[in-house]
Design a protein around this motif. Structure first.
Motif, mmCIF file in Angstrom:
data_model
loop_
_atom_site.group_PDB
_atom_site.id
_atom_site.type_symbol
_atom_site.label_atom_id
_atom_site.label_comp_id
_atom_site.label_asym_id
_atom_site.label_seq_id
_atom_site.Cartn_x
_atom_site.Cartn_y
_atom_site.Cartn_z
ATOM 1 N N VAL A 195 1.133 -0.826 0.048
ATOM 2 C CA VAL A 195 -0.202 0.329 0.094
ATOM 3 C C VAL A 195 0.943 1.310 -0.298
ATOM 4 C CG1 VAL A 195 0.100 0.563 2.468
ATOM 5 C CG2 VAL A 195 -1.953 1.124 0.725
ATOM 6 N N ASN A 196 0.145 2.186 -0.519
ATOM 7 C CA ASN A 196 1.372 3.393 -0.515
ATOM 8 C C ASN A 196 0.802 3.922 0.816
ATOM 9 O OD1 ASN A 196 1.201 4.225 -3.141
ATOM 10 N ND2 ASN A 196 -1.438 4.476 -3.010
ATOM 11 N N ALA A 197 1.912 4.044 1.700
ATOM 12 C CA ALA A 197 2.306 4.303 3.059
ATOM 13 C C ALA A 197 2.461 5.872 2.968
ATOM 14 C CB ALA A 197 2.702 3.491 3.894
ATOM 15 N N ILE A 198 1.917 6.486 4.088
ATOM 16 C CA ILE A 198 2.494 7.930 4.601
ATOM 17 C C ILE A 198 2.894 7.922 6.303
ATOM 18 C CG2 ILE A 198 2.395 10.772 4.909
ATOM 19 C CD1 ILE A 198 0.504 9.729 2.160
ATOM 20 N N LYS A 199 4.623 8.685 6.697
ATOM 21 C CA LYS A 199 4.571 8.008 8.213
ATOM 22 C C LYS A 199 3.844 9.448 8.795
ATOM 23 C CE LYS A 199 7.889 6.926 12.122
ATOM 24 N NZ LYS A 199 6.742 8.251 12.844
ATOM 25 N N CYS A 200 2.787 9.655 9.136
ATOM 26 C CA CYS A 200 2.000 11.175 10.059
ATOM 27 C C CYS A 200 1.866 10.834 11.438
ATOM 28 C CB CYS A 200 1.161 10.485 9.397
ATOM 29 S SG CYS A 200 0.163 12.061 9.914
ATOM 30 N N ASN A 201 2.359 11.789 12.270
ATOM 31 C CA ASN A 201 1.965 11.677 13.524
ATOM 32 C C ASN A 201 0.479 12.874 14.044
ATOM 33 O OD1 ASN A 201 1.138 11.945 16.320
ATOM 34 N ND2 ASN A 201 3.294 12.260 16.662
ATOM 35 N N LEU A 202 -0.655 11.786 14.076
ATOM 36 C CA LEU A 202 -1.722 12.772 13.666
ATOM 37 C C LEU A 202 -2.006 13.835 14.448
ATOM 38 C CD1 LEU A 202 -4.125 9.760 12.961
ATOM 39 C CD2 LEU A 202 -3.381 11.624 11.069
ATOM 40 N N GLU A 203 -1.077 13.742 15.691
ATOM 41 C CA GLU A 203 -0.982 14.989 17.051
ATOM 42 C C GLU A 203 -0.669 15.881 16.600
ATOM 43 O OE1 GLU A 203 -0.265 13.754 21.179
ATOM 44 O OE2 GLU A 203 0.143 11.464 20.243
ATOM 45 N N ASN A 204 -0.010 16.020 15.213
ATOM 46 C CA ASN A 204 1.201 17.418 14.361
ATOM 47 C C ASN A 204 0.123 17.692 13.914
ATOM 48 O OD1 ASN A 204 2.349 18.674 12.959
ATOM 49 N ND2 ASN A 204 4.412 18.278 14.532
ATOM 50 N N ILE A 205 -0.995 18.640 13.852
ATOM 51 C CA ILE A 205 -1.764 19.014 12.324
ATOM 52 C C ILE A 205 -0.629 19.441 11.453
ATOM 53 C CG2 ILE A 205 -3.027 21.123 11.490
ATOM 54 C CD1 ILE A 205 -3.842 20.997 14.992
ATOM 55 N N ASP A 206 0.974 19.915 11.384
ATOM 56 C CA ASP A 206 1.425 20.474 10.319
ATOM 57 C C ASP A 206 1.780 19.115 9.401
ATOM 58 O OD1 ASP A 206 1.861 22.362 10.615
ATOM 59 O OD2 ASP A 206 3.082 23.051 11.877
ATOM 60 N N GLU A 207 2.495 17.806 10.603
ATOM 61 C CA GLU A 207 1.937 16.669 9.129
ATOM 62 C C GLU A 207 0.862 15.937 8.787
ATOM 63 O OE1 GLU A 207 4.258 13.397 11.480
ATOM 64 O OE2 GLU A 207 5.369 14.258 12.180
ATOM 65 N N ILE A 208 -0.145 16.504 9.057
ATOM 66 C CA ILE A 208 -1.764 16.110 9.076
ATOM 67 C C ILE A 208 -1.669 16.162 7.650
ATOM 68 C CG2 ILE A 208 -3.713 16.360 9.123
ATOM 69 C CD1 ILE A 208 -3.872 15.945 11.698
ATOM 70 N N GLU A 209 -1.315 17.264 7.953
ATOM 71 C CA GLU A 209 -1.552 18.886 6.085
ATOM 72 C C GLU A 209 -0.552 18.250 5.373
ATOM 73 O OE1 GLU A 209 -1.785 23.208 5.393
ATOM 74 O OE2 GLU A 209 -0.656 22.927 7.077
ATOM 75 N N SER A 210 0.674 18.375 5.787
ATOM 76 C CA SER A 210 1.706 17.303 5.124
ATOM 77 C C SER A 210 1.526 15.968 4.309
ATOM 78 C CB SER A 210 2.834 17.396 5.904
ATOM 79 O OG SER A 210 4.289 16.694 4.681
ATOM 80 N N ALA A 211 0.434 14.804 5.220
ATOM 81 C CA ALA A 211 0.308 14.032 4.161
ATOM 82 C C ALA A 211 -0.990 14.320 2.972
ATOM 83 C CB ALA A 211 -0.118 12.976 5.343
ATOM 84 N N VAL A 212 -1.877 14.857 3.517
ATOM 85 C CA VAL A 212 -3.279 15.304 2.683
ATOM 86 C C VAL A 212 -2.843 15.543 1.366
ATOM 87 C CG1 VAL A 212 -4.803 16.827 2.083
ATOM 88 C CG2 VAL A 212 -4.653 15.416 4.490
ATOM 89 N N GLU A 213 -1.748 16.819 1.425
ATOM 90 C CA GLU A 213 -1.194 17.994 0.312
ATOM 91 C C GLU A 213 -0.303 16.784 -0.411
ATOM 92 O OE1 GLU A 213 -1.651 20.260 -0.932
ATOM 93 O OE2 GLU A 213 -2.996 20.202 0.827
ATOM 94 N N SER A 214 0.343 15.336 0.109
ATOM 95 C CA SER A 214 1.469 14.995 -0.928
ATOM 96 C C SER A 214 0.978 13.729 -1.762
ATOM 97 C CB SER A 214 2.290 13.880 0.555
ATOM 98 O OG SER A 214 1.673 12.649 0.910
ATOM 99 N N ILE A 215 -0.506 13.268 -1.259
ATOM 100 C CA ILE A 215 -0.484 12.755 -2.864
ATOM 101 C C ILE A 215 -1.514 13.621 -3.863
ATOM 102 C CG2 ILE A 215 -1.155 10.963 -0.726
ATOM 103 C CD1 ILE A 215 -4.330 11.259 0.019
ATOM 104 N N GLY A 216 -2.036 14.378 -3.239
ATOM 105 C CA GLY A 216 -2.725 15.482 -4.414
ATOM 106 C C GLY A 216 -4.009 15.098 -4.513
ATOM 107 N N ARG A 217 -4.790 14.783 -4.822
ATOM 108 C CA ARG A 217 -6.034 14.623 -5.217
ATOM 109 C C ARG A 217 -6.675 13.663 -4.005
ATOM 110 N NH1 ARG A 217 -10.770 14.194 -10.350
ATOM 111 N NH2 ARG A 217 -12.415 13.933 -9.332
#
Length: 222
Positions: A41-63
């Motif tokens: 699967v396409n896996a993104i390491k992301c600490n969900l306690e960090n809002i910046d990491e959440i935004e980065s994860a969403v932005e990284s996949i495009g649509r």
């Protein structure tokens, strides 16, 4: 090909959902933090306690065509034993991360005038559980967010729904005796992650259903 993002997709419900969506033609991305996925699967390491990491994860996949807010943590304690640290962690993962993952994904969906958001709550968010006041509160908050956001995003042709699982055979329930748990369920067994995944797929492919809370609980609450 539609893109789906699932938070907490390494194990349990998230893993089952990712696999089912892949089998049905979705390009699936998951977030994980400590536990790496053991499947393709396409896996993104992301600490969900960090809002910046959440935004980065969403932005990284495009649509983003489908967001499944699945990640969650549980603490079983009497209210007098709950610490500030317990409160901060649970609300950060179970509520704040859901809110901001929804916000960042909705911004993309609004531009496309299409999309679906599915939140994984719990039957305890519907009726409450003794010794799980904090967990119940956060899961009830997800239900409230679902209903409000469904109204807000409907003009953009975006659906927002919620699944409230009952007692599911996941590692979150491994601390309990399975036979005792089964006695609490009218259908006489625990639910499976795959059954929750089927509910996710159903809602993801149902463009005229929005703002609904789907209980998948074997009759544990009716």
């Amino acid at each position: 090909m539609k893109k789906a993002l699932i938070t907490g997709g390494a194990t349990g419900i998230g893993k089952a959902t990712a696999i089912l969506l892949q089998q049905n033609g979705y390009d699936v991305y998951i977030t994980y933090n400590q536990t790496k996925p053991d499947y393709e699967v396409n896996a993104i390491k992301c600490n969900l306690e960090n809002i910046d990491e959440i935004e980065s994860a969403v932005e990284s996949i495009g649509r983003v065509d489908l967001l499944v807010n699945n990640a969650g943590v549980s603490i079983i304690k009497m209210i007098n034993d709950i610490t500030v640290e317990d409160y901060e962690k649970m609300t950060a993962v179970n509520e704040r991360a859901v809110y901001f993952a929804s916000k960042f994904s909705a911004l993309k969906m609004i531009r496309e005038q299409s999309g679906a958001i599915i939140n994984i709550s719990s039957m305890w968010g519907q009726v409450g559980a003794s010794c799980e006041t904090l967990y119940s509160m956060t899961k009830a908050g997800i239900i409230g967010l679902t209903k409000a956001l469904a109204k807000e995003l409907a003009p953009s042709n975006i659906t927002v729904n919620c699944i409230a699982p009952g007692i599911i055979d996941t590692r979150m329930n491994n601390m309990f005796d399975a036979e005792e748990l089964k006695e609490e369920v009218p259908l006489g067994r625990l639910g499976t992650p795959e059954e929750i995944a089927q509910a996710v797929l159903f809602l993801a492919e149902s463009p005229y259903i929005t703002g609904q809370i789907l209980g998948v609980n074997g009759g544990a609450i009716i």
